[in-house]
Design a protein around this motif. Structure first.
Motif, PDB file in Angstrom:
ATOM      1  N   ASN A 168       0.814  -1.224   0.000  1.00 48.98           N
ATOM      2  CA  ASN A 168       0.000   0.000   0.000  1.00 48.98           C
ATOM      3  C   ASN A 168       0.842   1.267   0.000  1.00 48.98           C
ATOM      4  N   LEU A 169       2.143   1.137   0.219  1.00 53.83           N
ATOM      5  CA  LEU A 169       3.022   2.309   0.283  1.00 53.83           C
ATOM      6  C   LEU A 169       3.446   2.700  -1.127  1.00 53.83           C
ATOM      7  N   SER A 170       2.498   3.218  -1.877  1.00 52.22           N
ATOM      8  CA  SER A 170       2.692   3.441  -3.315  1.00 52.22           C
ATOM      9  C   SER A 170       3.779   4.457  -3.652  1.00 52.22           C
ATOM     10  N   PHE A 171       4.195   5.293  -2.712  1.00 45.90           N
ATOM     11  CA  PHE A 171       5.236   6.277  -2.976  1.00 45.90           C
ATOM     12  C   PHE A 171       6.622   5.781  -2.578  1.00 45.90           C
ATOM     13  N   LEU A 172       6.713   4.559  -2.101  1.00 47.54           N
ATOM     14  CA  LEU A 172       7.989   3.986  -1.665  1.00 47.54           C
ATOM     15  C   LEU A 172       8.942   3.852  -2.847  1.00 47.54           C
ATOM     16  N   ILE A 173      10.174   4.365  -2.699  1.00 49.88           N
ATOM     17  CA  ILE A 173      11.164   4.223  -3.774  1.00 49.88           C
ATOM     18  C   ILE A 173      12.325   3.323  -3.369  1.00 49.88           C
ATOM     19  N   SER A 174      12.463   3.046  -2.065  1.00 47.05           N
ATOM     20  CA  SER A 174      13.558   2.216  -1.596  1.00 47.05           C
ATOM     21  C   SER A 174      13.068   1.325  -0.465  1.00 47.05           C
ATOM     22  N   LEU A 175      13.357   0.034  -0.569  1.00 47.17           N
ATOM     23  CA  LEU A 175      13.004  -0.922   0.476  1.00 47.17           C
ATOM     24  C   LEU A 175      14.268  -1.697   0.841  1.00 47.17           C
ATOM     25  N   ASP A 176      14.809  -1.395   2.006  1.00 49.94           N
ATOM     26  CA  ASP A 176      16.024  -2.057   2.476  1.00 49.94           C
ATOM     27  C   ASP A 176      15.732  -2.696   3.823  1.00 49.94           C
ATOM     28  N   ILE A 177      15.595  -4.010   3.812  1.00 47.75           N
ATOM     29  CA  ILE A 177      15.366  -4.769   5.043  1.00 47.75           C
ATOM     30  C   ILE A 177      16.457  -5.821   5.197  1.00 47.75           C
ATOM     31  N   SER A 178      17.644  -5.483   4.724  1.00 48.57           N
ATOM     32  CA  SER A 178      18.767  -6.421   4.760  1.00 48.57           C
ATOM     33  C   SER A 178      19.222  -6.687   6.197  1.00 48.57           C
ATOM     34  N   ASP A 179      19.933  -7.790   6.359  1.00 46.72           N
ATOM     35  CA  ASP A 179      20.548  -8.170   7.633  1.00 46.72           C
ATOM     36  C   ASP A 179      19.541  -8.315   8.762  1.00 46.72           C
ATOM     37  N   ASN A 180      18.485  -9.060   8.493  1.00 44.53           N
ATOM     38  CA  ASN A 180      17.488  -9.396   9.498  1.00 44.53           C
ATOM     39  C   ASN A 180      17.214 -10.896   9.399  1.00 44.53           C
ATOM     40  N   GLU A 186       1.358  -8.333  -3.280  1.00 43.23           N
ATOM     41  CA  GLU A 186       1.016  -6.915  -3.185  1.00 43.23           C
ATOM     42  C   GLU A 186       2.212  -6.000  -3.416  1.00 43.23           C
ATOM     43  N   LEU A 187       3.417  -6.521  -3.281  1.00 41.92           N
ATOM     44  CA  LEU A 187       4.598  -5.696  -3.546  1.00 41.92           C
ATOM     45  C   LEU A 187       4.664  -5.275  -5.017  1.00 41.92           C
ATOM     46  N   ALA A 188       3.935  -5.939  -5.872  1.00 41.47           N
ATOM     47  CA  ALA A 188       3.868  -5.564  -7.290  1.00 41.47           C
ATOM     48  C   ALA A 188       3.225  -4.193  -7.467  1.00 41.47           C
ATOM     49  N   HIS A 189       2.598  -3.658  -6.429  1.00 40.11           N
ATOM     50  CA  HIS A 189       1.966  -2.337  -6.497  1.00 40.11           C
ATOM     51  C   HIS A 189       2.955  -1.206  -6.267  1.00 40.11           C
ATOM     52  N   LEU A 190       4.185  -1.539  -5.901  1.00 33.87           N
ATOM     53  CA  LEU A 190       5.193  -0.515  -5.605  1.00 33.87           C
ATOM     54  C   LEU A 190       5.855  -0.049  -6.895  1.00 33.87           C
ATOM     55  N   ARG A 191       5.099   0.585  -7.744  1.00 36.02           N
ATOM     56  CA  ARG A 191       5.531   0.957  -9.102  1.00 36.02           C
ATOM     57  C   ARG A 191       6.666   1.972  -9.119  1.00 36.02           C
ATOM     58  N   ARG A 192       6.886   2.694  -8.032  1.00 32.28           N
ATOM     59  CA  ARG A 192       7.963   3.696  -7.987  1.00 32.28           C
ATOM     60  C   ARG A 192       9.254   3.148  -7.388  1.00 32.28           C
ATOM     61  N   LEU A 193       9.226   1.907  -6.959  1.00 36.53           N
ATOM     62  CA  LEU A 193      10.381   1.303  -6.290  1.00 36.53           C
ATOM     63  C   LEU A 193      11.594   1.287  -7.214  1.00 36.53           C
ATOM     64  N   LYS A 194      12.718   1.820  -6.709  1.00 37.40           N
ATOM     65  CA  LYS A 194      13.974   1.826  -7.456  1.00 37.40           C
ATOM     66  C   LYS A 194      14.980   0.835  -6.883  1.00 37.40           C
ATOM     67  N   LEU A 195      14.865   0.562  -5.584  1.00 36.48           N
ATOM     68  CA  LEU A 195      15.823  -0.322  -4.916  1.00 36.48           C
ATOM     69  C   LEU A 195      15.085  -1.287  -4.014  1.00 36.48           C
ATOM     70  N   ILE A 196      15.465  -2.551  -4.096  1.00 39.24           N
ATOM     71  CA  ILE A 196      15.009  -3.537  -3.115  1.00 39.24           C
ATOM     72  C   ILE A 196      16.249  -4.283  -2.628  1.00 39.24           C
ATOM     73  N   ASN A 197      16.428  -4.285  -1.315  1.00 32.58           N
ATOM     74  CA  ASN A 197      17.570  -4.958  -0.709  1.00 32.58           C
ATOM     75  C   ASN A 197      17.065  -5.845   0.418  1.00 32.58           C
ATOM     76  N   VAL A 198      17.126  -7.147   0.202  1.00 29.26           N
ATOM     77  CA  VAL A 198      16.723  -8.123   1.213  1.00 29.26           C
ATOM     78  C   VAL A 198      17.879  -9.065   1.537  1.00 29.26           C
ATOM     79  N   THR A 199      19.100  -8.595   1.290  1.00 27.11           N
ATOM     80  CA  THR A 199      20.301  -9.389   1.529  1.00 27.11           C
ATOM     81  C   THR A 199      20.351  -9.877   2.973  1.00 27.11           C
ATOM     82  N   SER A 200      20.844 -11.092   3.138  1.00 29.75           N
ATOM     83  CA  SER A 200      21.079 -11.702   4.456  1.00 29.75           C
ATOM     84  C   SER A 200      19.818 -11.791   5.305  1.00 29.75           C
ATOM     85  N   ASN A 201      18.866 -12.522   4.772  1.00 30.63           N
ATOM     86  CA  ASN A 201      17.656 -12.899   5.493  1.00 30.63           C
ATOM     87  C   ASN A 201      17.466 -14.397   5.275  1.00 30.63           C
ATOM     88  N   ASN A 202      16.262 -14.871   5.462  1.00 34.78           N
ATOM     89  CA  ASN A 202      15.966 -16.289   5.256  1.00 34.78           C
ATOM     90  C   ASN A 202      14.810 -16.472   4.277  1.00 34.78           C
TER      91      ASN A 202
END
Length: 155
Positions: free
Chosen positions: A13-25, A34-50
């Protein structure tokens, strides 16, 4: 931050989100559609999770995506050919997962790619010649796979 659990679908629902960094968790499971709705997203970082399961094909629906960091998780299956729809993609880092199969020829269609890091997966086959036609590439890292064949002399 020692965050854990799964990614809530409400994040889409966070349609204005341009960066999602949840790495190292220690997030786990897959990504909600629903993440397909983040049309403005430029960066996704989910490094080092499970995270596990297949890499979602809906990433190809995010037209502004430039930086994709999916490293050091438990993704399995094939590299989606739909990544070629990400025409602005500059960095693709999906090392240290359990991806198998061949490197898609379509990766060579990514004209702005500067970093392609597919190290330490279970990829097989030869390196698609189309990758060597990407003039912007500065780093191609393929170590730790089961790749075969020869490199073209023209590189």
């Amino acid at each position: 931050m020692q965050l854990h659990g799964t990614i809530p679908p409400h994040l889409g629902n966070l349609s204005f989100l341009i960066s999602l960094d949840i790495s190292d968790n220690t997030f786990h499971g897959g990504f909600p559609e629903e993440l397909a709705h983040l049309r403005r997203l430029k960066l996704i970082n989910v490094t080092s999770n499970n995270f596990s399961g297949a890499i979602p094909s809906f990433f190809s629906l995010l037209p502004n995506l430039r930086f994709v960091y999916l490293s050091s998780n438990q993704f399995l299956g094939k590299i989606p050919t739909s990544f070629s729809n990400l025409t602005k993609l500059e960095v693709l880092r999906i090392q240290r997962n359990f991806l198998d199969g061949e490197i898609p020829r379509e990766i060579g269609d990514l004209r702005y790619l500067t970093v392609l890091d597919l190290q330490y997966n279970q990829l097989t086959g030869s390196i698609p010649p189309s990758i060597f036609n990407i003039t912007t590439v500065q780093v191609t890292a393929l170590t730790g796979n089961n790749l075969t064949g020869k490199l073209p002399r023209t590189i």
